[in-house]
Design a protein around this motif. Sequence first.
Motif, short mmCIF file in Angstrom:
data_model
loop_
_atom_site.label_atom_id
_atom_site.label_comp_id
_atom_site.label_asym_id
_atom_site.label_seq_id
_atom_site.Cartn_x
_atom_site.Cartn_y
_atom_site.Cartn_z
N LYS A 48 -2.48 4.46 -2.20
CA LYS A 48 -2.27 3.99 -3.57
C LYS A 48 -0.85 4.24 -4.07
N CYS A 49 -0.29 5.37 -3.70
CA CYS A 49 0.94 5.82 -4.37
C CYS A 49 2.24 5.63 -3.59
N ILE A 50 2.18 5.62 -2.29
CA ILE A 50 3.42 5.51 -1.50
C ILE A 50 3.72 4.04 -1.28
N THR A 51 4.61 3.51 -2.10
CA THR A 51 4.91 2.09 -2.06
C THR A 51 5.99 1.74 -1.04
N ALA A 52 6.92 2.66 -0.83
CA ALA A 52 8.00 2.41 0.11
C ALA A 52 8.22 3.67 0.95
N PRO A 53 7.51 3.78 2.08
CA PRO A 53 7.65 4.99 2.91
C PRO A 53 9.10 5.21 3.33
N GLY A 54 9.48 6.45 3.34
CA GLY A 54 10.84 6.81 3.73
C GLY A 54 10.92 8.30 3.98
N SER A 55 12.12 8.83 3.96
CA SER A 55 12.31 10.25 4.26
C SER A 55 12.06 11.14 3.05
N SER A 56 11.92 10.55 1.86
CA SER A 56 11.62 11.33 0.66
C SER A 56 10.78 10.49 -0.30
N LEU A 57 10.15 11.19 -1.25
CA LEU A 57 9.33 10.50 -2.25
C LEU A 57 10.12 10.29 -3.53
N SER A 58 9.89 9.16 -4.15
CA SER A 58 10.52 8.92 -5.45
C SER A 58 9.77 9.73 -6.51
N GLY A 59 10.38 9.87 -7.65
CA GLY A 59 9.73 10.58 -8.76
C GLY A 59 8.42 9.92 -9.15
#
Length: 104
Positions: A48-59
């Motif tokens: 539900k929450c991770i829209t753009a996987p990457g090396s860090s999470l957005s706020g």
Amino acid sequence: MEQLMDIEQLKKLSPEQQEQVILGVKQQAAIANAQNLITELSEKCTQKCITAPGSSLSGGDKQCLQRCMDRFMDTWNLVSTTLQKRLQEEMQRGGGMLGGSSFS
């Protein structure tokens, strides 16, 4: 690996031993339940929450994950508490699912 017991072996145990077996099964069920809860929580909230996987999470992702986990746990606790109350009421009325804790 522990050997599984069949119903005939369980009937031969003393009431104290039967109670120990029941306690062990309850503990294993609780562990499995907790593992399933964590897995389900992780899968649902991540999807539900991770829209753009990457090396860090957005706020926004972090905030979404926190809210999702909080709602999931609140709901799970409510369902668990309600189920526990219903089971206790059923046991008090004498209509328990197991009809007592003895195998004999």
